[in-house]
Design an enzyme around this catalytic site. Structure first.
Site, PDB file in Angstrom:
ATOM      1  N   THR A   8      60.220 -77.788 -79.163  1.00 30.39           N
ATOM      2  CA  THR A   8      59.822 -77.004 -80.197  1.00 30.39           C
ATOM      3  C   THR A   8      60.099 -77.456 -81.607  1.00 30.39           C
ATOM      4  O   THR A   8      60.832 -78.322 -81.918  1.00 30.39           O
ATOM      5  CB  THR A   8      60.633 -75.457 -80.151  1.00 30.39           C
ATOM      6  OG1 THR A   8      59.982 -74.471 -81.059  1.00 30.39           O
ATOM      7  CG2 THR A   8      61.798 -75.475 -80.542  1.00 30.39           C
ATOM      8  N   ASN A   9      59.436 -76.884 -82.767  1.00 29.86           N
ATOM      9  CA  ASN A   9      59.676 -77.202 -84.013  1.00 29.86           C
ATOM     10  C   ASN A   9      59.790 -75.684 -84.698  1.00 29.86           C
ATOM     11  O   ASN A   9      59.928 -75.801 -86.066  1.00 29.86           O
ATOM     12  CB  ASN A   9      58.496 -77.838 -84.683  1.00 29.86           C
ATOM     13  CG  ASN A   9      58.569 -79.557 -84.531  1.00 29.86           C
ATOM     14  OD1 ASN A   9      59.880 -79.838 -84.385  1.00 29.86           O
ATOM     15  ND2 ASN A   9      57.707 -80.154 -84.430  1.00 29.86           N
ATOM     16  N   ASN A  10      59.970 -74.855 -84.015  1.00 34.22           N
ATOM     17  CA  ASN A  10      60.136 -73.355 -84.696  1.00 34.22           C
ATOM     18  C   ASN A  10      61.408 -73.316 -85.223  1.00 34.22           C
ATOM     19  O   ASN A  10      62.639 -73.410 -84.302  1.00 34.22           O
ATOM     20  CB  ASN A  10      60.082 -72.273 -83.523  1.00 34.22           C
ATOM     21  CG  ASN A  10      60.207 -70.890 -83.978  1.00 34.22           C
ATOM     22  OD1 ASN A  10      61.051 -70.511 -84.559  1.00 34.22           O
ATOM     23  ND2 ASN A  10      58.979 -70.064 -83.898  1.00 34.22           N
ATOM     24  N   ALA A  11      61.669 -73.264 -86.467  1.00 35.74           N
ATOM     25  CA  ALA A  11      63.013 -73.371 -87.162  1.00 35.74           C
ATOM     26  C   ALA A  11      64.147 -71.953 -86.600  1.00 35.74           C
ATOM     27  O   ALA A  11      65.151 -72.432 -86.359  1.00 35.74           O
ATOM     28  CB  ALA A  11      62.830 -73.400 -88.567  1.00 35.74           C
ATOM     29  N   HIS A  12      63.441 -70.905 -86.405  1.00 36.29           N
ATOM     30  CA  HIS A  12      64.154 -69.964 -86.230  1.00 36.29           C
ATOM     31  C   HIS A  12      64.674 -70.213 -84.651  1.00 36.29           C
ATOM     32  O   HIS A  12      66.089 -69.830 -84.467  1.00 36.29           O
ATOM     33  CB  HIS A  12      63.236 -68.712 -86.073  1.00 36.29           C
ATOM     34  CG  HIS A  12      63.063 -68.035 -87.537  1.00 36.29           C
ATOM     35  ND1 HIS A  12      63.752 -67.743 -88.551  1.00 36.29           N
ATOM     36  CD2 HIS A  12      61.671 -67.938 -88.059  1.00 36.29           C
ATOM     37  CE1 HIS A  12      63.098 -67.277 -89.618  1.00 36.29           C
ATOM     38  NE2 HIS A  12      61.935 -67.686 -89.212  1.00 36.29           N
ATOM     39  N   LYS A  13      63.966 -70.456 -83.731  1.00 35.97           N
ATOM     40  CA  LYS A  13      64.398 -70.942 -82.510  1.00 35.97           C
ATOM     41  C   LYS A  13      65.418 -72.003 -82.381  1.00 35.97           C
ATOM     42  O   LYS A  13      66.508 -71.849 -81.746  1.00 35.97           O
ATOM     43  CB  LYS A  13      63.187 -71.292 -81.454  1.00 35.97           C
ATOM     44  CG  LYS A  13      62.502 -70.169 -81.137  1.00 35.97           C
ATOM     45  CD  LYS A  13      61.409 -70.676 -80.185  1.00 35.97           C
ATOM     46  CE  LYS A  13      60.502 -69.529 -79.555  1.00 35.97           C
ATOM     47  NZ  LYS A  13      59.386 -69.973 -78.453  1.00 35.97           N
ATOM     48  N   ASP A  69      59.560 -69.927 -73.417  1.00 33.08           N
ATOM     49  CA  ASP A  69      58.493 -69.003 -73.654  1.00 33.08           C
ATOM     50  C   ASP A  69      59.224 -67.535 -73.592  1.00 33.08           C
ATOM     51  O   ASP A  69      59.953 -67.232 -72.828  1.00 33.08           O
ATOM     52  CB  ASP A  69      57.224 -69.167 -72.959  1.00 33.08           C
ATOM     53  CG  ASP A  69      56.195 -68.644 -73.549  1.00 33.08           C
ATOM     54  OD1 ASP A  69      56.046 -68.390 -74.725  1.00 33.08           O
ATOM     55  OD2 ASP A  69      55.092 -68.113 -72.693  1.00 33.08           O
ATOM     56  N   GLY A 170      60.253 -62.417 -85.838  1.00 34.34           N
ATOM     57  CA  GLY A 170      59.517 -61.832 -84.921  1.00 34.34           C
ATOM     58  C   GLY A 170      59.599 -60.247 -84.855  1.00 34.34           C
ATOM     59  O   GLY A 170      59.317 -59.574 -85.826  1.00 34.34           O
ATOM     60  N   TYR A 171      59.682 -59.759 -83.492  1.00 35.92           N
ATOM     61  CA  TYR A 171      59.686 -58.091 -83.335  1.00 35.92           C
ATOM     62  C   TYR A 171      61.073 -57.830 -83.635  1.00 35.92           C
ATOM     63  O   TYR A 171      61.299 -56.384 -83.382  1.00 35.92           O
ATOM     64  CB  TYR A 171      59.121 -57.870 -81.835  1.00 35.92           C
ATOM     65  CG  TYR A 171      57.580 -58.607 -81.692  1.00 35.92           C
ATOM     66  CD1 TYR A 171      56.736 -57.202 -82.090  1.00 35.92           C
ATOM     67  CD2 TYR A 171      57.615 -59.692 -81.364  1.00 35.92           C
ATOM     68  CE1 TYR A 171      55.448 -57.703 -81.815  1.00 35.92           C
ATOM     69  CE2 TYR A 171      56.259 -59.826 -80.971  1.00 35.92           C
ATOM     70  CZ  TYR A 171      55.084 -58.968 -81.129  1.00 35.92           C
ATOM     71  OH  TYR A 171      53.900 -59.242 -80.950  1.00 35.92           O
TER      72      TYR A 171
END
Length: 212
Positions: A8-13, A69, A170-171
């Site tokens: 991933t490159n999702n900073a939050h994750k 995921d 996100g949610y």
């Protein structure tokens, strides 16, 4: 310190995963290995999507890695948004505000607010077997077939009637986990990273890796 690639490159994750794993592992992102591809997510289940992402990186770079995921499943909406959580609002991609507003609009005043976050992690490993050449004293490694391991984390909760809290992503502002009266966005990362779906899946991953 063990190194592990997170697809991933999702900073939050990345921030969440690194906080959960602590100092046991150095978690490398796709940027860290020079990957800037738009990795496909073409399937209808979290399990298939996480495997697809992990396989994409393994097949291109030949390195052990894991991918995740995550989906929010709302009972009154027959499991929506589920695997489409990140792209729930039409014409958007990871637009959290639009996704939340669509969910709240569809749920309306329905008193059944029960929901859950579910994360599935797929770990793909190449298993080297050391073989010593007795005649020259050298060591070589044979690569055995790759192995797949799946780790799932679930947190039950409910959907709030309106957003609350400025933290998380996100949610998080509309999801209230069981046994709490505040949303993930209000609880803060220290609490969330001990009880969340991702924390539970990652802890199973860490337990497995530490046993190796």
């Amino acid at each position: 310190m063990k190194k592990i690639v997170f697809a991933t490159n999702n900073a939050h994750k990345l921030e969440e995963i690194r906080a959960i794993l602590g100092q046991q592992f150095e978690v490398l992102s796709l940027n860290d290995i020079g990957c800037h591809d738009d990795i496909p997510e073409d399937f209808d289940t979290l399990e298939e999507n996480s495997r697809q992402k992990a396989e994409y990186i393994y097949n291109k770079y030949g390195i052990s890695c894991f991918a995740d995921d995550t989906g929010l499943e709302v009972d009154a909406l027959n499991g929506e948004p589920g695997v489409h959580s990140a792209r729930y609002a039409e014409g958007t991609d990871h637009n959290s505000e639009a996704n939340m507003q669509k969910l709240l609009r569809k749920l309306g005043d329905n008193p059944n607010r029960s929901a859950r976050f579910r994360t599935v992690i797929t770990l793909i490993e190449t298993n080297p077997q050391e073989v010593q050449d007795d005649t020259k004293g050298n060591h070589t490694y044979n690569l055995l077939p790759i192995t797949y391991n799946l780790f799932e984390g679930i947190v039950e909760g409910r959907i709030a009637y309106e957003k609350s809290g400025a933290g998380g992503f996100g949610y998080d502002p509309i999801f209230i986990p069981d046994d709490y009266d505040k949303s993930f966005a209000e609880l803060g990362n220290d609490v969330k990273n001990t009880i969340s779906h991702r924390a539970r899946a990652v802890q199973k991953l860490a337990d497995y890796l530490c046993r190796k």
